[in-house]
Design a protein around this motif. Structure first.
Motif, PDB file in Angstrom:
ATOM      1  N   VAL A   1     -89.144 114.079   9.451  1.00  0.00           N
ATOM      2  CA  VAL A   1     -88.135 115.098   9.731  1.00  0.00           C
ATOM      3  C   VAL A   1     -87.411 114.762  11.024  1.00  0.00           C
ATOM      4  CG1 VAL A   1     -87.762 117.580  10.133  1.00  0.00           C
ATOM      5  CG2 VAL A   1     -89.591 116.828   8.571  1.00  0.00           C
ATOM      6  N   GLN A   2     -86.077 114.795  10.983  1.00  0.00           N
ATOM      7  CA  GLN A   2     -85.277 114.614  12.194  1.00  0.00           C
ATOM      8  C   GLN A   2     -84.878 115.984  12.725  1.00  0.00           C
ATOM      9  OE1 GLN A   2     -81.994 112.205  10.913  1.00  0.00           O
ATOM     10  NE2 GLN A   2     -82.996 110.290  11.486  1.00  0.00           N
ATOM     11  N   VAL A   3     -85.236 116.235  13.981  1.00  0.00           N
ATOM     12  CA  VAL A   3     -84.861 117.487  14.633  1.00  0.00           C
ATOM     13  C   VAL A   3     -83.765 117.220  15.653  1.00  0.00           C
ATOM     14  CG1 VAL A   3     -87.097 118.586  14.268  1.00  0.00           C
ATOM     15  CG2 VAL A   3     -86.730 117.229  16.331  1.00  0.00           C
TER      16      VAL A   3
ATOM     17  N   CYS B   1     -88.897 113.667  14.569  1.00  0.00           N
ATOM     18  CA  CYS B   1     -88.155 112.690  15.375  1.00  0.00           C
ATOM     19  C   CYS B   1     -86.889 113.353  15.924  1.00  0.00           C
ATOM     20  CB  CYS B   1     -87.785 111.487  14.507  1.00  0.00           C
ATOM     21  SG  CYS B   1     -86.796 110.262  15.395  1.00  0.00           S
ATOM     22  N   TRP B   2     -86.756 113.367  17.253  1.00  0.00           N
ATOM     23  CA  TRP B   2     -85.566 113.949  17.873  1.00  0.00           C
ATOM     24  C   TRP B   2     -84.409 112.943  17.784  1.00  0.00           C
ATOM     25  CZ3 TRP B   2     -85.038 115.727  23.700  1.00  0.00           C
ATOM     26  CH2 TRP B   2     -83.803 116.388  23.841  1.00  0.00           C
ATOM     27  N   GLU B   3     -83.413 113.306  17.008  1.00  0.00           N
ATOM     28  CA  GLU B   3     -82.239 112.439  16.881  1.00  0.00           C
ATOM     29  C   GLU B   3     -81.077 113.069  17.669  1.00  0.00           C
ATOM     30  OE1 GLU B   3     -80.032 110.072  13.322  1.00  0.00           O
ATOM     31  OE2 GLU B   3     -79.825 112.234  13.345  1.00  0.00           O
ATOM     32  N   TYR B   4     -80.892 112.598  18.884  1.00  0.00           N
ATOM     33  CA  TYR B   4     -79.852 113.111  19.793  1.00  0.00           C
ATOM     34  C   TYR B   4     -78.663 112.170  19.637  1.00  0.00           C
ATOM     35  CZ  TYR B   4     -78.104 114.774  24.396  1.00  0.00           C
ATOM     36  OH  TYR B   4     -77.379 115.316  25.433  1.00  0.00           O
ATOM     37  N   GLU B   5     -77.542 112.707  19.151  1.00  0.00           N
ATOM     38  CA  GLU B   5     -76.439 111.834  18.717  1.00  0.00           C
ATOM     39  C   GLU B   5     -75.533 111.393  19.868  1.00  0.00           C
ATOM     40  OE1 GLU B   5     -74.434 113.142  15.205  1.00  0.00           O
ATOM     41  OE2 GLU B   5     -76.263 113.853  14.256  1.00  0.00           O
ATOM     42  N   LYS B   6     -76.168 110.919  20.936  1.00  0.00           N
ATOM     43  CA  LYS B   6     -75.407 110.496  22.121  1.00  0.00           C
ATOM     44  C   LYS B   6     -74.372 109.416  21.784  1.00  0.00           C
ATOM     45  CE  LYS B   6     -74.645 109.683  26.593  1.00  0.00           C
ATOM     46  NZ  LYS B   6     -73.715 110.554  27.350  1.00  0.00           N
ATOM     47  N   ARG B   7     -74.711 108.521  20.885  1.00  0.00           N
ATOM     48  CA  ARG B   7     -73.792 107.418  20.557  1.00  0.00           C
ATOM     49  C   ARG B   7     -72.423 107.942  20.123  1.00  0.00           C
ATOM     50  NH1 ARG B   7     -70.353 104.739  19.983  1.00  0.00           N
ATOM     51  NH2 ARG B   7     -70.073 102.665  19.097  1.00  0.00           N
ATOM     52  N   TRP B   8     -72.428 109.098  19.467  1.00  0.00           N
ATOM     53  CA  TRP B   8     -71.169 109.635  18.926  1.00  0.00           C
ATOM     54  C   TRP B   8     -70.556 110.701  19.821  1.00  0.00           C
ATOM     55  CZ3 TRP B   8     -70.463 105.805  16.210  1.00  0.00           C
ATOM     56  CH2 TRP B   8     -71.444 105.277  15.379  1.00  0.00           C
ATOM     57  N   TYR B   9     -71.243 111.075  20.874  1.00  0.00           N
ATOM     58  CA  TYR B   9     -70.741 112.118  21.787  1.00  0.00           C
ATOM     59  C   TYR B   9     -70.971 111.628  23.214  1.00  0.00           C
ATOM     60  CZ  TYR B   9     -70.809 115.114  17.644  1.00  0.00           C
ATOM     61  OH  TYR B   9     -70.605 115.643  16.391  1.00  0.00           O
ATOM     62  N   GLU B  10     -70.049 110.798  23.695  1.00  0.00           N
ATOM     63  CA  GLU B  10     -70.246 110.172  25.004  1.00  0.00           C
ATOM     64  C   GLU B  10     -70.432 111.185  26.126  1.00  0.00           C
ATOM     65  OE1 GLU B  10     -67.576 107.041  26.555  1.00  0.00           O
ATOM     66  OE2 GLU B  10     -67.744 106.250  24.510  1.00  0.00           O
ATOM     67  N   ALA B  11     -69.770 112.343  25.998  1.00  0.00           N
ATOM     68  CA  ALA B  11     -69.819 113.323  27.094  1.00  0.00           C
ATOM     69  C   ALA B  11     -71.136 114.110  27.113  1.00  0.00           C
ATOM     70  CB  ALA B  11     -68.648 114.295  26.967  1.00  0.00           C
ATOM     71  N   ALA B  12     -71.968 113.963  26.085  1.00  0.00           N
ATOM     72  CA  ALA B  12     -73.239 114.703  26.066  1.00  0.00           C
ATOM     73  C   ALA B  12     -74.121 114.250  27.229  1.00  0.00           C
ATOM     74  CB  ALA B  12     -73.962 114.457  24.729  1.00  0.00           C
TER      75      ALA B  12
END
Ligand SMILES: O=C(O)c1ccc(O)c(O)c1
Length: 266
Positions: A193-195, A233-244
């Motif tokens: 599971v991706q959270v 699994c924590w999937e933090y989409e930093k690659r697609w949101y540079e300002a995060a």
């Protein structure tokens, strides 16, 4: 349950630094984004694979899976899609990773049944390679098939234990599906599971876990109640949101949040 994070949250970070983050913040594993712009991808030489596997072994951190970009329901010839999956399976085998993630990627302008039959045929063929290599292919709830109900229209006909589901809690929520319904659909197939968390359906910029609207408590509750004991699994989409905000500073609190949800659900 065991906890991991995805390197989608730390774009380009070298493996030793990824492992140092996992160790420092108490994660048991890492999902590696298997893309050429990242340090780990199918273009690695045998020596590079061996070095990467040795780095993981030396820290005791597990490679949970490889997040690949093959689109199994996309129009076109089977051969390039199968070749892409096989390359991912070989890399997963060489790194000791149990799972490879693929996307649906159906063309919305094509008849749904046609795309799903295509996807099931390709997954059924790739399942034999997966079995030979001891790796499982997981179809993510994503894009054209974002709910559990969507995903099982492909996974049901495949009916092979080397092919399963990856539940991304954001996409099932965006698709309007309740966690208990997603679980009911995917349970026989569920790999892991991706959270993640986000502010709203309109603003999917990644947020620290527990500070957004995604039903993480309900997801963890349903998994715990049914005795499911796999990976979150924590999937933090930093690659697609540079300002995060950078993920490294959030990993500690994220692990504590998940541990709290697991404790309260127990
Ligand atoms: O790997 C990715 O790029 C990616 C992007 C968006 C998602 O929701 C996801 O699960 C993966």
């Amino acid at each position: 349950m065991k906890l991991a994070f995805s390197t989608l949250g730390v774009p380009g970070l070298p493996v030793p630094e990824v492992l140092a983050l996992a160790t420092a913040h108490g994660y048991h594993g890492v999902e590696l984004r298997a893309h050429p712009e990242e340090p780990v991808h199918p273009g690695l030489t045998p020596a590079e694979r061996a070095d990467t596997a040795a780095l993981f072994r030396s820290t005791g951190i597990e490679v949970l899976g490889l997040a690949g970009y093959a689109r199994v329901a996309a129009p076109g010839e089977d051969a390039p899609v199968l070749a892409e999956i096989r390359d991912l399976l070989r890399l997963a085998h060489d790194l000791g990773a149990p799972f490879v993630r693929v996307f649906p990627g159906a063309d919305p302008d094509r008849p749904r049944e046609e795309s799903e039959a295509l996807a099931a045929r390709r997954l059924g063929t790739a399942a034999e390679d997966a079995a030979a290599l001891g790796v499982r292919i997981l179809l993510e709830t994503h894009d054209s098939h974002r709910t559990g109900a969507d995903a099982i229209r492909i996974l049901g006909p495949v009916g092979h234990r080397q092919v399963g589901a990856l539940w991304d809690v954001m996409h099932t929520w965006l698709g309007g599906e309740q966690p208990s319904d997603t679980y009911a659909a995917l349970a026989p197939h569920l790999g892991y599971v991706q959270v993640k968390d986000i502010a709203s359906a309109e603003d999917t910029t990644p947020l620290p876990l527990g500070t957004g609207v995604l039903p993480l408590t309900e997801c963890v509750d349903v998994l715990s109640r049914r005795g499911w004991d796999g990976w979150l699994c924590w999937e933090y989409e930093k690659r697609w949101y540079e300002a995060a905000a950078p993920l490294p500073g959030l990993l500690g609190a994220g692990r504590e949040h998940l541990a709290r949800l697991l404790g309260e659900a127990a």
